[in-house]
Design a protein around this motif. Structure first.
Motif, PDB file in Angstrom:
ATOM      1  N   UNK A  24      56.839  41.833  47.230  1.00 12.64           N
ATOM      2  CA  UNK A  24      56.945  42.301  45.849  1.00 12.64           C
ATOM      3  C   UNK A  24      55.675  42.880  45.266  1.00 12.64           C
ATOM      4  N   UNK A  25      54.557  42.754  45.933  1.00  6.99           N
ATOM      5  CA  UNK A  25      53.346  43.394  45.406  1.00  6.99           C
ATOM      6  C   UNK A  25      52.493  43.835  46.589  1.00  6.99           C
ATOM      7  N   UNK A  26      51.743  44.930  46.387  1.00  6.26           N
ATOM      8  CA  UNK A  26      50.913  45.380  47.494  1.00  6.26           C
ATOM      9  C   UNK A  26      49.521  44.768  47.477  1.00  6.26           C
ATOM     10  N   UNK A  27      49.054  44.437  46.259  1.00  5.26           N
ATOM     11  CA  UNK A  27      47.741  43.779  46.193  1.00  5.26           C
ATOM     12  C   UNK A  27      47.801  42.519  45.349  1.00  5.26           C
ATOM     13  N   UNK A  28      46.827  41.668  45.555  1.00  5.72           N
ATOM     14  CA  UNK A  28      46.656  40.488  44.720  1.00  5.72           C
ATOM     15  C   UNK A  28      45.171  40.273  44.517  1.00  5.72           C
ATOM     16  N   UNK A  29      44.825  39.287  43.716  1.00  8.29           N
ATOM     17  CA  UNK A  29      43.401  39.022  43.482  1.00  8.29           C
ATOM     18  C   UNK A  29      43.052  37.643  44.019  1.00  8.29           C
ATOM     19  N   UNK A  30      42.030  37.635  44.827  1.00 10.16           N
ATOM     20  CA  UNK A  30      41.483  36.391  45.373  1.00 10.16           C
ATOM     21  C   UNK A  30      40.404  35.939  44.388  1.00 10.16           C
TER      22      UNK A  30
ATOM     23  N   UNK B 105      46.819  47.563  40.084  1.00  6.03           N
ATOM     24  CA  UNK B 105      47.869  48.023  40.999  1.00  6.03           C
ATOM     25  C   UNK B 105      47.710  49.498  41.358  1.00  6.03           C
ATOM     26  N   UNK B 106      47.305  50.289  40.374  1.00  2.73           N
ATOM     27  CA  UNK B 106      47.338  51.746  40.560  1.00  2.73           C
ATOM     28  C   UNK B 106      46.040  52.310  41.103  1.00  2.73           C
TER      29      UNK B 106
ATOM     30  N   UNK C 144      51.602  46.205  32.128  1.00  5.79           N
ATOM     31  CA  UNK C 144      52.717  46.539  33.011  1.00  5.79           C
ATOM     32  C   UNK C 144      53.675  45.359  33.059  1.00  5.79           C
ATOM     33  N   UNK C 145      54.906  45.648  33.430  1.00  6.51           N
ATOM     34  CA  UNK C 145      55.886  44.572  33.581  1.00  6.51           C
ATOM     35  C   UNK C 145      55.503  43.655  34.747  1.00  6.51           C
TER      36      UNK C 145
ATOM     37  N   UNK D 247      36.688  44.583  31.569  1.00  6.79           N
ATOM     38  CA  UNK D 247      37.960  44.057  32.043  1.00  6.79           C
ATOM     39  C   UNK D 247      38.758  45.160  32.704  1.00  6.79           C
ATOM     40  N   UNK D 248      39.413  44.836  33.800  1.00  4.61           N
ATOM     41  CA  UNK D 248      40.333  45.798  34.426  1.00  4.61           C
ATOM     42  C   UNK D 248      41.749  45.411  34.028  1.00  4.61           C
ATOM     43  N   UNK D 249      42.490  46.369  33.501  1.00  4.48           N
ATOM     44  CA  UNK D 249      43.879  46.076  33.167  1.00  4.48           C
ATOM     45  C   UNK D 249      44.685  45.908  34.451  1.00  4.48           C
ATOM     46  N   UNK D 250      45.693  45.067  34.357  1.00  2.00           N
ATOM     47  CA  UNK D 250      46.474  44.765  35.564  1.00  2.00           C
ATOM     48  C   UNK D 250      47.179  46.022  36.080  1.00  2.00           C
ATOM     49  N   UNK D 251      47.635  46.869  35.187  1.00  7.26           N
ATOM     50  CA  UNK D 251      48.260  48.123  35.633  1.00  7.26           C
ATOM     51  C   UNK D 251      47.291  48.912  36.501  1.00  7.26           C
ATOM     52  N   UNK D 252      46.005  48.876  36.149  1.00  8.49           N
ATOM     53  CA  UNK D 252      45.006  49.624  36.922  1.00  8.49           C
ATOM     54  C   UNK D 252      44.647  48.923  38.226  1.00  8.49           C
TER      55      UNK D 252
END
Ligand code: 4AD
Ligand code: MG
Length: 467
Positions: free
Chosen positions: A86-92, A12-13, A46-47, A5-10
Protein backbone atom coordinates in the motif's frame (compact mmCIF):
# COMPACT_ATOMS: atom_id res chain seq x y z
CA UNK A 1 14.30 28.09 15.77
CA UNK A 2 11.97 26.89 13.13
CA UNK A 3 12.36 23.39 11.78
CA UNK A 4 12.02 22.56 8.13
CA UNK A 5 9.06 20.23 7.93
CA UNK A 6 8.38 18.00 4.94
CA UNK A 7 4.73 17.50 4.17
CA UNK A 8 3.69 13.88 3.89
CA UNK A 9 2.40 14.42 0.35
CA UNK A 10 5.93 15.50 -0.58
CA UNK A 11 7.51 12.53 1.16
CA UNK A 12 5.53 10.33 -1.21
CA UNK A 13 5.97 12.46 -4.31
CA UNK A 14 9.17 14.37 -4.20
CA UNK A 15 11.62 13.04 -1.67
CA UNK A 16 14.43 10.72 -2.76
CA UNK A 17 14.95 7.52 -0.80
CA UNK A 18 17.75 8.05 1.70
CA UNK A 19 16.83 11.65 2.55
CA UNK A 20 16.50 12.73 6.15
CA UNK A 21 13.16 14.42 6.84
CA UNK A 22 11.22 15.95 9.68
CA UNK A 23 7.53 15.07 9.46
CA UNK A 24 4.78 16.27 11.76
CA UNK A 25 1.21 15.15 11.97
CA UNK A 26 -1.46 13.36 13.94
CA UNK A 27 -1.30 9.70 14.83
CA UNK A 28 -4.01 7.66 13.22
CA UNK A 29 -2.94 4.30 14.62
CA UNK A 30 -0.04 2.70 16.41
CA UNK A 31 0.65 -1.01 16.31
CA UNK A 32 3.51 -3.44 16.78
CA UNK A 33 5.30 -4.89 19.72
CA UNK A 34 8.58 -5.12 21.55
CA UNK A 35 10.91 -5.11 18.59
CA UNK A 36 9.25 -2.63 16.27
CA UNK A 37 6.42 -0.08 16.36
CA UNK A 38 4.46 1.18 13.35
CA UNK A 39 2.79 4.57 13.44
CA UNK A 40 0.33 5.65 10.75
CA UNK A 41 0.80 9.40 10.51
CA UNK A 42 -1.41 11.90 8.71
CA UNK A 43 -0.80 15.64 8.31
CA UNK A 44 -3.72 16.58 6.06
CA UNK A 45 -1.61 17.08 2.95
CA UNK A 46 -2.85 13.80 1.48
CA UNK A 47 -5.37 11.09 2.24
CA UNK A 48 -2.48 8.62 2.55
CA UNK A 49 -0.93 7.95 5.92
CA UNK A 50 2.81 7.79 6.19
CA UNK A 51 4.05 4.65 7.84
CA UNK A 52 6.69 5.47 10.44
CA UNK A 53 8.79 2.61 11.71
CA UNK A 54 10.41 3.05 15.09
CA UNK A 55 12.47 0.70 17.19
CA UNK A 56 11.50 0.91 20.86
CA UNK A 57 14.39 1.39 23.25
CA UNK A 58 14.96 2.63 26.77
CA UNK A 59 15.27 6.18 25.57
CA UNK A 60 11.93 6.43 23.72
CA UNK A 61 9.93 4.05 25.89
CA UNK A 62 8.11 6.77 27.85
CA UNK A 63 7.49 8.86 24.73
CA UNK A 64 5.99 5.93 22.83
CA UNK A 65 3.46 5.43 25.60
CA UNK A 66 2.09 8.87 24.77
CA UNK A 67 1.86 8.08 21.08
CA UNK A 68 -1.83 7.26 20.87
CA UNK A 69 -4.51 7.87 18.27
CA UNK A 70 -5.05 11.62 17.89
CA UNK A 71 -1.75 12.72 19.45
CA UNK A 72 0.41 15.09 17.44
CA UNK A 73 4.04 14.18 16.94
CA UNK A 74 7.20 15.35 15.26
CA UNK A 75 9.47 12.72 13.81
CA UNK A 76 12.96 12.92 12.39
CA UNK A 77 13.89 9.96 10.23
CA UNK A 78 15.07 8.63 6.91
CA UNK A 79 12.90 7.89 3.87
CA UNK A 80 13.30 4.22 2.93
CA UNK A 81 11.64 1.90 0.48
CA UNK A 82 8.72 0.15 2.08
CA UNK A 83 8.31 -3.59 2.35
CA UNK A 84 4.67 -3.21 3.37
CA UNK A 85 1.72 -3.22 1.03
CA UNK A 86 0.00 0.00 0.00
CA UNK A 87 2.90 2.44 0.10
CA UNK A 88 6.17 2.73 -1.75
CA UNK A 89 8.10 4.53 0.97
CA UNK A 90 8.06 4.81 4.72
CA UNK A 91 10.10 6.65 7.31
CA UNK A 92 12.57 4.94 9.59
CA UNK A 93 12.43 7.13 12.69
CA UNK A 94 15.53 8.25 14.53
CA UNK A 95 13.72 10.39 17.05
CA UNK A 96 10.18 11.17 18.03
CA UNK A 97 8.71 14.04 20.01
CA UNK A 98 5.14 14.23 21.21
CA UNK A 99 3.82 17.74 20.59
CA UNK A 100 0.36 17.16 22.02
CA UNK A 101 -1.14 14.12 23.71
CA UNK A 102 -4.70 12.84 23.21
CA UNK A 103 -6.07 10.92 26.17
CA UNK A 104 -7.24 7.59 24.71
CA UNK A 105 -9.96 7.37 27.36
CA UNK A 106 -11.70 10.48 26.10
CA UNK A 107 -10.53 11.10 22.50
CA UNK A 108 -13.72 10.51 20.52
CA UNK A 109 -12.22 9.33 17.23
CA UNK A 110 -11.24 5.71 17.31
CA UNK A 111 -10.16 3.41 14.56
CA UNK A 112 -13.58 1.89 14.04
CA UNK A 113 -15.87 3.62 11.54
CA UNK A 114 -18.13 6.25 13.05
CA UNK A 115 -21.58 7.16 11.76
CA UNK A 116 -22.02 10.45 9.88
CA UNK A 117 -24.52 11.51 12.55
CA UNK A 118 -21.98 11.00 15.32
CA UNK A 119 -19.29 12.80 13.36
CA UNK A 120 -21.60 15.81 12.95
CA UNK A 121 -21.73 16.05 16.74
CA UNK A 122 -17.95 16.31 16.78
CA UNK A 123 -17.60 18.57 13.75
CA UNK A 124 -14.60 20.18 15.44
CA UNK A 125 -12.68 16.90 15.08
CA UNK A 126 -14.17 15.29 12.01
CA UNK A 127 -11.69 16.90 9.58
CA UNK A 128 -9.24 14.41 11.10
CA UNK A 129 -11.07 11.48 9.57
CA UNK A 130 -10.17 10.17 6.13
CA UNK A 131 -13.61 10.95 4.75
CA UNK A 132 -13.79 14.55 5.91
CA UNK A 133 -10.16 15.20 5.07
CA UNK A 134 -11.00 14.14 1.52
CA UNK A 135 -14.20 16.19 1.42
CA UNK A 136 -12.57 19.39 2.65
CA UNK A 137 -9.59 19.05 0.32
CA UNK A 138 -12.02 18.62 -2.57
CA UNK A 139 -13.99 21.63 -1.34
CA UNK A 140 -10.83 23.71 -1.60
CA UNK A 141 -10.02 22.42 -5.08
CA UNK A 142 -13.53 23.15 -6.31
CA UNK A 143 -13.21 26.75 -5.11
CA UNK A 144 -9.96 27.01 -7.08
CA UNK A 145 -11.68 25.53 -10.14
CA UNK A 146 -14.46 28.10 -9.93
CA UNK A 147 -12.15 31.11 -9.65
CA UNK A 148 -9.92 29.77 -12.42
CA UNK A 149 -12.83 29.14 -14.76
CA UNK A 150 -14.25 32.63 -14.47
CA UNK A 151 -10.90 34.37 -14.36
CA UNK A 152 -9.85 32.63 -17.58
CA UNK A 153 -13.08 33.77 -19.21
CA UNK A 154 -12.47 37.39 -18.27
CA UNK A 155 -15.14 37.58 -15.57
CA UNK A 156 -14.46 39.72 -12.51
CA UNK A 157 -14.91 38.45 -8.97
CA UNK A 158 -17.32 40.98 -7.48
CA UNK A 159 -18.08 41.22 -3.78
CA UNK A 160 -21.73 41.80 -2.98
CA UNK A 161 -22.88 42.70 0.54
CA UNK A 162 -23.93 40.13 3.09
CA UNK A 163 -26.04 42.64 4.99
CA UNK A 164 -28.81 44.06 2.87
CA UNK A 165 -32.25 45.61 3.13
CA UNK A 166 -33.68 43.90 0.05
CA UNK A 167 -35.09 40.41 -0.40
CA UNK A 168 -33.54 39.40 -3.72
CA UNK A 169 -35.62 36.29 -4.18
CA UNK A 170 -38.80 37.80 -2.78
CA UNK A 171 -39.37 34.62 -0.83
CA UNK A 172 -39.30 36.14 2.65
CA UNK A 173 -36.77 33.73 4.09
CA UNK A 174 -34.42 36.26 5.59
CA UNK A 175 -32.57 36.41 8.88
CA UNK A 176 -32.81 39.81 10.55
CA UNK A 177 -29.69 41.75 11.49
CA UNK A 178 -30.24 44.05 14.43
CA UNK A 179 -28.60 45.56 17.49
CA UNK A 180 -31.92 46.51 19.07
CA UNK A 181 -32.56 45.16 22.55
CA UNK A 182 -35.06 42.39 21.85
CA UNK A 183 -36.38 42.65 25.39
CA UNK A 184 -37.01 46.33 25.09
CA UNK A 185 -37.87 47.20 21.51
CA UNK A 186 -38.40 50.86 20.58
CA UNK A 187 -41.86 51.32 19.13
CA UNK A 188 -43.34 53.90 16.81
CA UNK A 189 -46.49 55.76 17.73
CA UNK A 190 -48.56 53.18 15.90
CA UNK A 191 -46.93 50.39 17.90
CA UNK A 192 -44.59 48.94 15.27
CA UNK A 193 -40.90 48.29 15.84
CA UNK A 194 -39.00 51.51 15.24
CA UNK A 195 -36.12 50.43 13.06
CA UNK A 196 -34.97 54.03 12.68
CA UNK A 197 -33.31 53.46 16.05
CA UNK A 198 -31.55 50.33 14.80
CA UNK A 199 -27.88 50.16 13.82
CA UNK A 200 -28.46 50.95 10.15
CA UNK A 201 -31.37 53.31 10.79
CA UNK A 202 -33.64 50.83 9.01
CA UNK A 203 -34.42 47.14 9.05
CA UNK A 204 -31.66 44.93 7.63
CA UNK A 205 -31.21 41.25 6.79
CA UNK A 206 -28.61 38.70 5.81
CA UNK A 207 -28.62 38.28 2.06
CA UNK A 208 -30.32 35.36 0.31
CA UNK A 209 -28.46 36.09 -2.94
CA UNK A 210 -25.97 38.56 -4.35
CA UNK A 211 -27.75 38.64 -7.67
CA UNK A 212 -29.34 42.09 -7.59
CA UNK A 213 -26.07 43.81 -6.77
CA UNK A 214 -24.36 41.44 -9.22
CA UNK A 215 -26.64 42.80 -11.94
CA UNK A 216 -25.50 46.33 -11.15
CA UNK A 217 -21.92 45.21 -11.66
CA UNK A 218 -22.63 43.31 -14.88
CA UNK A 219 -24.12 46.53 -16.30
CA UNK A 220 -20.68 48.09 -15.97
CA UNK A 221 -18.03 45.38 -16.02
CA UNK A 222 -19.75 43.09 -18.54
CA UNK A 223 -19.26 39.75 -16.85
CA UNK A 224 -18.92 39.23 -13.11
CA UNK A 225 -19.36 36.44 -10.62
CA UNK A 226 -19.92 36.36 -6.90
CA UNK A 227 -18.80 33.58 -4.60
CA UNK A 228 -19.87 33.97 -1.02
CA UNK A 229 -22.12 32.83 1.77
CA UNK A 230 -25.89 33.20 1.55
CA UNK A 231 -28.46 32.76 4.27
CA UNK A 232 -31.96 31.37 4.11
CA UNK A 233 -34.29 30.96 7.03
CA UNK A 234 -36.31 28.28 5.31
CA UNK A 235 -37.38 25.61 7.72
CA UNK A 236 -36.49 22.70 5.47
CA UNK A 237 -34.81 19.83 7.20
CA UNK A 238 -33.65 17.98 4.09
CA UNK A 239 -30.34 16.46 3.03
CA UNK A 240 -30.06 19.25 0.43
CA UNK A 241 -30.81 22.43 2.41
CA UNK A 242 -28.63 24.57 4.65
CA UNK A 243 -29.51 27.83 6.38
CA UNK A 244 -26.02 29.08 5.51
CA UNK A 245 -24.63 27.97 2.18
CA UNK A 246 -22.20 29.26 -0.41
CA UNK A 247 -23.36 30.34 -3.82
CA UNK A 248 -21.58 31.24 -7.05
CA UNK A 249 -23.53 33.74 -9.14
CA UNK A 250 -22.25 34.79 -12.55
CA UNK A 251 -24.10 37.67 -14.17
CA UNK A 252 -23.42 38.59 -17.78
CA UNK A 253 -24.38 41.54 -19.94
CA UNK A 254 -25.59 40.90 -23.50
CA UNK A 255 -26.41 37.30 -22.63
CA UNK A 256 -29.67 35.55 -23.38
CA UNK A 257 -31.10 32.41 -21.85
CA UNK A 258 -29.36 30.16 -24.34
CA UNK A 259 -25.96 31.74 -23.64
CA UNK A 260 -26.78 31.24 -19.99
CA UNK A 261 -27.42 27.53 -20.47
CA UNK A 262 -24.21 27.11 -22.44
CA UNK A 263 -22.23 28.84 -19.72
CA UNK A 264 -23.81 26.73 -16.97
CA UNK A 265 -23.04 23.47 -18.75
CA UNK A 266 -19.48 24.45 -19.60
CA UNK A 267 -18.92 25.68 -16.04
CA UNK A 268 -20.11 22.53 -14.29
CA UNK A 269 -18.17 20.30 -16.64
CA UNK A 270 -15.03 22.35 -16.07
CA UNK A 271 -15.39 21.88 -12.31
CA UNK A 272 -15.95 18.14 -12.65
CA UNK A 273 -12.93 17.74 -14.92
CA UNK A 274 -10.89 19.77 -12.44
CA UNK A 275 -11.89 17.36 -9.69
CA UNK A 276 -10.74 14.39 -11.75
CA UNK A 277 -7.47 16.16 -12.54
CA UNK A 278 -6.66 17.50 -9.05
CA UNK A 279 -8.36 15.22 -6.53
CA UNK A 280 -7.57 11.76 -7.82
CA UNK A 281 -6.59 10.13 -4.50
CA UNK A 282 -9.45 11.66 -2.52
CA UNK A 283 -12.01 10.75 -5.17
CA UNK A 284 -10.72 7.22 -5.35
CA UNK A 285 -11.03 6.92 -1.58
CA UNK A 286 -14.59 8.25 -1.59
CA UNK A 287 -15.44 5.99 -4.50
CA UNK A 288 -14.21 2.97 -2.50
CA UNK A 289 -15.67 3.92 0.86
CA UNK A 290 -18.74 6.11 0.34
CA UNK A 291 -20.23 5.66 -3.11
CA UNK A 292 -19.08 2.96 -5.50
CA UNK A 293 -20.63 4.76 -8.48
CA UNK A 294 -19.07 8.13 -7.78
CA UNK A 295 -16.36 8.15 -10.44
CA UNK A 296 -18.62 6.59 -13.03
CA UNK A 297 -21.28 9.20 -12.34
CA UNK A 298 -18.83 12.10 -12.68
CA UNK A 299 -17.46 10.73 -15.95
CA UNK A 300 -20.96 10.02 -17.20
CA UNK A 301 -22.04 13.62 -16.68
CA UNK A 302 -18.85 14.87 -18.33
CA UNK A 303 -19.54 12.83 -21.45
CA UNK A 304 -23.21 13.65 -21.83
CA UNK A 305 -24.64 16.77 -23.42
CA UNK A 306 -27.22 18.13 -20.96
CA UNK A 307 -30.79 17.62 -22.17
CA UNK A 308 -32.58 20.93 -22.67
CA UNK A 309 -36.32 21.14 -22.54
CA UNK A 310 -39.13 23.41 -21.54
CA UNK A 311 -40.98 23.10 -18.24
CA UNK A 312 -44.19 22.39 -20.15
CA UNK A 313 -42.60 19.39 -21.87
CA UNK A 314 -41.21 18.21 -18.54
CA UNK A 315 -44.68 18.30 -17.01
CA UNK A 316 -46.03 16.25 -19.91
CA UNK A 317 -43.41 13.57 -19.29
CA UNK A 318 -44.18 13.52 -15.56
CA UNK A 319 -47.94 13.38 -16.12
CA UNK A 320 -47.46 10.46 -18.47
CA UNK A 321 -45.30 8.74 -15.87
CA UNK A 322 -48.07 9.10 -13.29
CA UNK A 323 -50.53 7.61 -15.81
CA UNK A 324 -48.14 4.72 -16.30
CA UNK A 325 -48.15 4.00 -12.59
CA UNK A 326 -45.17 5.96 -11.21
CA UNK A 327 -45.96 7.15 -7.68
CA UNK A 328 -44.88 10.61 -6.51
CA UNK A 329 -45.42 12.02 -3.06
CA UNK A 330 -46.41 15.47 -4.41
CA UNK A 331 -49.05 16.08 -7.11
CA UNK A 332 -47.82 17.10 -10.54
CA UNK A 333 -49.70 19.44 -12.90
CA UNK A 334 -48.90 22.45 -15.07
CA UNK A 335 -48.15 25.26 -12.65
CA UNK A 336 -46.76 23.07 -9.89
CA UNK A 337 -43.29 23.69 -8.53
CA UNK A 338 -41.22 20.59 -9.12
CA UNK A 339 -40.21 18.61 -6.06
CA UNK A 340 -36.85 16.92 -6.05
CA UNK A 341 -38.56 13.55 -6.71
CA UNK A 342 -39.88 14.98 -10.00
CA UNK A 343 -36.56 16.48 -10.95
CA UNK A 344 -34.78 13.25 -10.24
CA UNK A 345 -37.33 11.22 -12.20
CA UNK A 346 -36.63 13.30 -15.30
CA UNK A 347 -32.87 13.04 -14.84
CA UNK A 348 -32.41 9.52 -13.51
CA UNK A 349 -35.28 7.57 -15.02
CA UNK A 350 -36.44 9.34 -18.13
CA UNK A 351 -33.45 11.01 -19.80
CA UNK A 352 -30.62 9.40 -17.87
CA UNK A 353 -28.71 12.66 -18.27
CA UNK A 354 -28.56 16.06 -16.60
CA UNK A 355 -31.48 18.23 -17.67
CA UNK A 356 -31.77 21.98 -18.13
CA UNK A 357 -35.41 22.85 -17.68
CA UNK A 358 -36.49 26.27 -18.97
CA UNK A 359 -39.47 28.57 -19.32
CA UNK A 360 -41.26 27.96 -16.03
CA UNK A 361 -44.66 29.42 -15.10
CA UNK A 362 -44.12 32.97 -13.89
CA UNK A 363 -46.11 32.36 -10.69
CA UNK A 364 -43.48 30.02 -9.25
CA UNK A 365 -40.46 32.13 -10.17
CA UNK A 366 -38.98 35.44 -9.04
CA UNK A 367 -40.10 38.86 -10.23
CA UNK A 368 -36.87 39.67 -12.09
CA UNK A 369 -37.08 36.94 -14.72
CA UNK A 370 -37.65 37.89 -18.35
CA UNK A 371 -41.27 37.41 -19.35
CA UNK A 372 -42.07 35.40 -22.44
CA UNK A 373 -44.57 36.61 -25.01
CA UNK A 374 -47.09 33.94 -24.00
CA UNK A 375 -47.83 35.95 -20.85
CA UNK A 376 -47.59 32.77 -18.78
CA UNK A 377 -43.95 31.75 -18.60
CA UNK A 378 -40.59 33.32 -17.83
CA UNK A 379 -37.11 32.63 -19.15
CA UNK A 380 -35.95 30.69 -16.15
CA UNK A 381 -33.49 27.83 -16.28
CA UNK A 382 -32.87 25.19 -13.66
CA UNK A 383 -30.09 22.64 -14.05
CA UNK A 384 -31.16 19.28 -12.64
CA UNK A 385 -28.63 16.65 -11.64
CA UNK A 386 -28.64 12.96 -10.77
CA UNK A 387 -28.85 12.35 -7.00
CA UNK A 388 -29.18 16.10 -6.33
CA UNK A 389 -32.13 17.52 -8.24
CA UNK A 390 -31.71 21.28 -8.70
CA UNK A 391 -28.05 22.28 -8.65
CA UNK A 392 -28.35 25.60 -10.52
CA UNK A 393 -31.16 28.14 -10.74
CA UNK A 394 -31.01 31.11 -13.06
CA UNK A 395 -32.66 33.12 -15.80
CA UNK A 396 -32.47 35.78 -18.39
CA UNK A 397 -33.46 39.00 -16.62
CA UNK A 398 -36.33 41.30 -17.49
CA UNK A 399 -34.53 44.26 -19.02
CA UNK A 400 -37.63 46.34 -19.72
CA UNK A 401 -38.32 48.91 -17.00
CA UNK A 402 -42.11 48.89 -17.31
CA UNK A 403 -42.50 45.12 -17.46
CA UNK A 404 -40.11 44.60 -14.56
CA UNK A 405 -41.65 47.16 -12.22
CA UNK A 406 -45.18 46.03 -13.05
CA UNK A 407 -44.27 42.45 -12.23
CA UNK A 408 -42.64 43.56 -9.00
CA UNK A 409 -45.78 45.44 -8.00
CA UNK A 410 -47.95 42.43 -8.86
CA UNK A 411 -45.77 40.22 -6.69
CA UNK A 412 -45.67 42.66 -3.79
CA UNK A 413 -41.96 43.45 -3.98
CA UNK A 414 -41.27 46.59 -1.90
CA UNK A 415 -40.77 49.34 -4.41
CA UNK A 416 -39.07 52.27 -2.76
CA UNK A 417 -36.11 50.57 -1.14
CA UNK A 418 -35.22 48.98 -4.50
CA UNK A 419 -34.84 52.31 -6.34
CA UNK A 420 -31.25 51.50 -7.20
CA UNK A 421 -32.21 48.24 -8.88
CA UNK A 422 -34.88 49.88 -11.04
CA UNK A 423 -32.22 52.40 -12.11
CA UNK A 424 -30.36 49.70 -14.06
CA UNK A 425 -33.40 49.46 -16.32
CA UNK A 426 -33.78 53.21 -16.44
CA UNK A 427 -30.23 53.99 -17.52
CA UNK A 428 -28.60 51.96 -20.27
CA UNK A 429 -30.56 48.78 -19.71
CA UNK A 430 -29.35 45.79 -21.72
CA UNK A 431 -30.22 42.14 -22.10
CA UNK A 432 -28.47 40.11 -19.45
CA UNK A 433 -28.64 36.75 -17.74
CA UNK A 434 -27.10 34.83 -14.89
CA UNK A 435 -27.48 31.94 -12.52
CA UNK A 436 -26.63 30.65 -9.08
CA UNK A 437 -24.81 27.42 -8.37
CA UNK A 438 -25.19 26.04 -4.86
CA UNK A 439 -21.60 25.25 -3.89
CA UNK A 440 -22.56 22.52 -1.44
CA UNK A 441 -24.90 20.92 -3.97
CA UNK A 442 -21.98 20.74 -6.38
CA UNK A 443 -19.90 19.21 -3.60
CA UNK A 444 -22.58 16.62 -2.87
CA UNK A 445 -22.27 15.54 -6.47
CA UNK A 446 -18.49 15.58 -6.59
CA UNK A 447 -17.90 13.79 -3.30
CA UNK A 448 -20.77 11.29 -3.34
CA UNK A 449 -21.71 12.30 0.20
CA UNK A 450 -25.43 11.98 0.74
CA UNK A 451 -26.13 14.76 3.23
CA UNK A 452 -25.33 18.42 2.61
CA UNK A 453 -24.36 18.76 6.29
CA UNK A 454 -21.32 16.67 5.46
CA UNK A 455 -19.80 18.84 2.73
CA UNK A 456 -19.56 22.10 4.72
CA UNK A 457 -17.28 22.28 7.76
CA UNK A 458 -19.84 23.65 10.20
CA UNK A 459 -23.41 23.22 8.96
CA UNK A 460 -26.17 25.59 10.03
CA UNK A 461 -29.61 24.03 9.93
CA UNK A 462 -32.80 24.49 11.97
CA UNK A 463 -31.92 24.01 15.65
CA UNK A 464 -28.23 23.67 14.95
CA UNK A 465 -25.56 26.36 15.12
CA UNK A 466 -22.96 24.54 17.23
CA UNK A 467 -19.27 25.36 16.77
O1 4AD B 1 -32.56 28.87 -7.27
P1 4AD B 1 -32.01 29.88 -6.31
O2 4AD B 1 -32.89 30.31 -5.19
O3 4AD B 1 -31.57 31.11 -7.21
C1 4AD B 1 -31.10 32.31 -6.76
O4 4AD B 1 -30.84 32.59 -5.63
C2 4AD B 1 -30.79 33.27 -7.89
N1 4AD B 1 -30.62 34.62 -7.31
C3 4AD B 1 -29.57 32.81 -8.61
C4 4AD B 1 -29.21 33.69 -9.77
O5 4AD B 1 -29.89 33.66 -10.78
N2 4AD B 1 -28.17 34.49 -9.65
O6 4AD B 1 -30.65 29.33 -5.70
C5 4AD B 1 -29.58 28.98 -6.55
C6 4AD B 1 -28.98 27.65 -6.11
C7 4AD B 1 -29.95 26.48 -6.15
O7 4AD B 1 -30.06 25.96 -7.45
C8 4AD B 1 -29.30 25.52 -5.20
O8 4AD B 1 -28.23 24.83 -5.81
C9 4AD B 1 -28.71 26.45 -4.16
O9 4AD B 1 -28.57 27.72 -4.75
N3 4AD B 1 -29.55 26.56 -2.96
C10 4AD B 1 -29.28 26.00 -1.78
N4 4AD B 1 -28.25 25.21 -1.38
C11 4AD B 1 -28.24 24.79 -0.11
N5 4AD B 1 -29.18 25.10 0.80
C12 4AD B 1 -30.24 25.90 0.46
N6 4AD B 1 -31.15 26.23 1.36
C13 4AD B 1 -30.31 26.37 -0.89
N7 4AD B 1 -31.18 27.15 -1.57
C14 4AD B 1 -30.70 27.26 -2.82
MG1 MG C 1 -34.18 27.67 -7.50
Amino acid sequence: MSIKRTKIADVFKATPVGSEVTVMGWVRTKRGGKSVTFIALNDGSTIHNLQVVIVPNEENEETLKLVTTGASVSIVGVVVESQGKGQNVEVQANSITVLGTADPNTYPLQKKGHSMEFLREIAHLRPRTNTFGAVFRIRHHMAMAIHTFFHNKGFYYFHTPLITASDAEGAGQMFKVTTLDLNNLPLTESGEIDYSEDFFGRHANLTVSGQLEGELAAMALGGIYTFGPTFRAENSNTPRHLAEFWMIEPEVAFFDNEDNQNLAEEFIKYCLQWALDHCEDDLKFLNDMIDKELLDRIKFVLDKPFVRLKYTEGIEILEKAVKDGVKFEFPIFWGADLASEHERYLVEQHFKAPVILTDYPKEIKSFYMKQNDDGKTVRAMDVLFPKIGEIIGGSEREADFDKLTQRAIDMGVPHEEMWWYWDTRRYGTAPHAGFGLGFERLLLFVTGMSNIRDVIPFPRTPNNAEF
